[in-house]
Design an enzyme around this catalytic site. Structure first.
Site, PDB file in Angstrom:
ATOM      1  N   ASP A  24      43.737 -44.177  25.010  1.00 24.51           N
ATOM      2  CA  ASP A  24      45.197 -44.248  25.074  1.00 24.51           C
ATOM      3  C   ASP A  24      45.600 -45.109  26.271  1.00 24.51           C
ATOM      4  OD1 ASP A  24      45.035 -42.643  27.368  1.00 24.51           O
ATOM      5  OD2 ASP A  24      46.140 -40.958  26.507  1.00 24.51           O
ATOM      6  N   CYS A  57      41.104 -40.419  27.199  1.00 22.86           N
ATOM      7  CA  CYS A  57      42.521 -40.268  27.536  1.00 22.86           C
ATOM      8  C   CYS A  57      42.589 -39.892  29.016  1.00 22.86           C
ATOM      9  CB  CYS A  57      43.216 -39.252  26.625  1.00 22.86           C
ATOM     10  SG  CYS A  57      42.756 -37.530  26.845  1.00 22.86           S
ATOM     11  N   THR A  83      42.828 -36.917  30.759  1.00 22.35           N
ATOM     12  CA  THR A  83      41.905 -35.862  31.176  1.00 22.35           C
ATOM     13  C   THR A  83      40.711 -35.735  30.238  1.00 22.35           C
ATOM     14  OG1 THR A  83      43.029 -34.172  29.872  1.00 22.35           O
ATOM     15  CG2 THR A  83      43.773 -34.472  32.173  1.00 22.35           C
ATOM     16  N   HIS A  96      21.454 -30.663  22.202  1.00 20.42           N
ATOM     17  CA  HIS A  96      21.650 -29.366  21.564  1.00 20.42           C
ATOM     18  C   HIS A  96      22.775 -29.336  20.537  1.00 20.42           C
ATOM     19  CE1 HIS A  96      19.503 -26.837  24.885  1.00 20.42           C
ATOM     20  NE2 HIS A  96      18.760 -27.816  24.400  1.00 20.42           N
ATOM     21  N   HIS A 134      18.488 -25.743  17.015  1.00 19.56           N
ATOM     22  CA  HIS A 134      19.846 -26.260  17.199  1.00 19.56           C
ATOM     23  C   HIS A 134      20.451 -26.732  15.880  1.00 19.56           C
ATOM     24  CE1 HIS A 134      19.064 -25.854  21.423  1.00 19.56           C
ATOM     25  NE2 HIS A 134      18.016 -26.644  21.316  1.00 19.56           N
TER      26      HIS A 134
END
Length: 143
Positions: A8, A65, A67, A98, A133
């Site tokens: 963004d 973005c 955060t 994993h 996994h």
């Protein structure tokens, strides 16, 4: 490897640095992010990354973005995508080993560029371990 990258408005500078870094490493980079700093809606760019990852077998995505939180939520809404928000390299390693994550999410306002490069390098170079996994990945795909 083909890497799809999107961002963004808050992450234009980081995206550009990472594109250069990835190309120097020899990766084929597809930029689906914005190059403008005018406010845009991160879900659109997260979805664009995911769409391209799903279209390009054996590719990985990077979504950025401010955060990393919003764009990771947006990416994880897309069926077939396992996006991991990572702020250090150990998480990047483990989300590939994993969780078989196919999209890495980063926060441009909370992660410095050199750390981001290390996280990206780690994410790209790790492989899924499979084994026990895989059962968990299969559970995620059923949801």
């Amino acid at each position: 490897m083909k890497i799809i990258i999107g961002n963004d408005h808050s992450a234009v500078e980081m995206k550009n640095e990472l594109v250069k870094f990835l190309e120097e490493m020899g990766h084929d980079v597809i930029n689906v992010g914005t190059d403008e700093t005018k406010s845009v809606d991160y879900p659109l760019f997260g979805q664009a990354v995911c769409k391209k990852v799903l279209e390009n077998e054996n590719s990985l995505g990077i979504a950025i973005c401010g955060t990393g939180i919003g764009i990771s939520i947006a990416c994880n809404k897309v069926k077939g995508i396992r996006a991991g928000l990572c702020s250090e390299s150990f998480s990047a390693k483990m989300t590939r080993k994993h969780n078989n994550a196919n999209v890495l999410c980063l926060g441009a306002r909370v992660t410095g560029i050199e750390l981001a490069k290390d996280i990206v390098k780690t994410f790209i170079e790790e492989d899924f371990e499979g084994g026990r996994h895989q059962r968990r990945i299969d559970m995620l795909e059923e949801v």
